[in-house]
Design an enzyme around this catalytic site. Structure first.
Site, PDB file in Angstrom:
ATOM      1  N   ASP A   1      71.365  32.827 -11.943  1.00  0.00           N
ATOM      2  CA  ASP A   1      72.108  32.866 -13.204  1.00  0.00           C
ATOM      3  C   ASP A   1      72.436  34.311 -13.573  1.00  0.00           C
ATOM      4  OD1 ASP A   1      71.706  30.140 -13.345  1.00  0.00           O
ATOM      5  OD2 ASP A   1      69.918  30.324 -14.615  1.00  0.00           O
TER       6      ASP A   1
HETATM    7  N1  URA Z   1      66.295  28.743 -11.769  1.00  0.00           N
HETATM    8  C1  URA Z   1      66.981  29.050 -12.896  1.00  0.00           C
HETATM    9  O1  URA Z   1      66.851  28.386 -13.911  1.00  0.00           O
HETATM   10  N2  URA Z   1      67.822  30.098 -12.856  1.00  0.00           N
HETATM   11  C2  URA Z   1      67.990  30.883 -11.778  1.00  0.00           C
HETATM   12  O2  URA Z   1      68.770  31.846 -11.823  1.00  0.00           O
HETATM   13  C3  URA Z   1      67.263  30.561 -10.617  1.00  0.00           C
HETATM   14  C4  URA Z   1      66.417  29.490 -10.641  1.00  0.00           C
END
Ligand code: URA
Length: 249
Positions: free
Chosen positions: A108
């Site tokens: 993310d």
């Molecule tokens: N899980 C998440 O919620 N976000 C990420 O960026 C990676 C794994």
């Protein structure tokens, strides 16, 4: 490594320096050196793997495939066409994007840590495939104290609303009152955040510190990428523990 000879223009094209025609022009304009000397002609034969060359003074060694790891900073989107923030591709050489590297999974925008890229389709598929169960290690800072309770819930399994049954972490442990280390072998959408929410807390900050046997060490600054050599790539999904070598770019 043995490698068959190819034309310099083809080599430059495969390494991501533009169309074959554009690469011929680069050579004719005197912007390319090969193995320490000015390139004489675009039809000059060179080894596909391991040729040392420069373009506009920047040094490269040719690789049939590229596998790199980036320490992604917070605030970058893992997308070629970012919506609201800068693209992670802006942290990488343009030639890599031109030769078609793709991210192995996603992080993310507000997550930092280790993310891999490659232009090797089968490798990308195998590293991203749930069948290969590559271990990903995350450290999550929680909005509320209660890391022990979150770790316990993730170890026994939590129900996500779009999953048929409870999902467990491969491992979870409290690192402090509001910090948890979580190991996952799948890569579902927002998985850590959704699992923590299902355990009754919220993620305030998320960092991925390992992908397979590859660790982000303290000397690897955010925003910096490294090549993964063949040995490191082979060990990635092999479940090997310990540090793997990644050459500074
Ligand atoms: N899980 C998440 O919620 N976000 C990420 O960026 C990676 C794994």
């Amino acid at each position: 490594m043995s490698s068959r000879p190819i034309g310099l223009d083809v080599l430059l094209q495969r390494q991501g320096f533009g169309t074959r025609r554009a690469c011929r022009v680069l050579v004719f304009e005197g912007r390319v050196t090969v193995n320490g000397g000015m390139a004489a002609h675009p039809d000059e034969e060179v080894a596909e793997e391991g040729t040392a060359f420069t373009v506009d003074g920047e040094a490269w060694v040719s690789r049939k495939r590229v596998v790199i790891a980036l320490h992604k900073p917070v605030g970058y989107e893992v997308s070629r066409k970012p919506q609201h923030h800068q693209s992670v591709f802006s942290l990488l050489p343009t030639s890599f994007a031109l030769r078609g590297i793709q991210p192995v999974g996603r992080l993310d925008t507000d997550t930092s840590g280790l993310i891999l890229f490659t232009d090797d389709g089968p490798l990308l598929h195998s590293l991203a495939s749930p069948r290969h169960s590559v271990r990903k290690v995350y450290v999550a800072d929680l909005q509320e104290v209660g890391a022990e309770a979150v770790a316990a819930a993730l170890n026994s399994g939590v129900q996500l609303h779009d999953e048929p049954g409870p999902i467990q972490a491969a491992d979870a442990e409290a690192l402090g009152p509001s910090r948890v280390r979580i190991v996952l072998t799948e890569g579902k959408y927002h998985q850590v955040k959704r699992m923590v929410a299902a355990a009754g807390n919220r993620v305030a900050g998320l960092h991925r510190e390992a992908f397979g046997a590859l660790q982000l060490d303290a000397g690897w600054p955010a925003g910096e990428w490294r090549y993964l050599e063949e040995e490191a790539v082979a060990a990635l999904s092999g479940g090997q523990k310990g540090e793997l070598r990644a050459s500074p770019s």
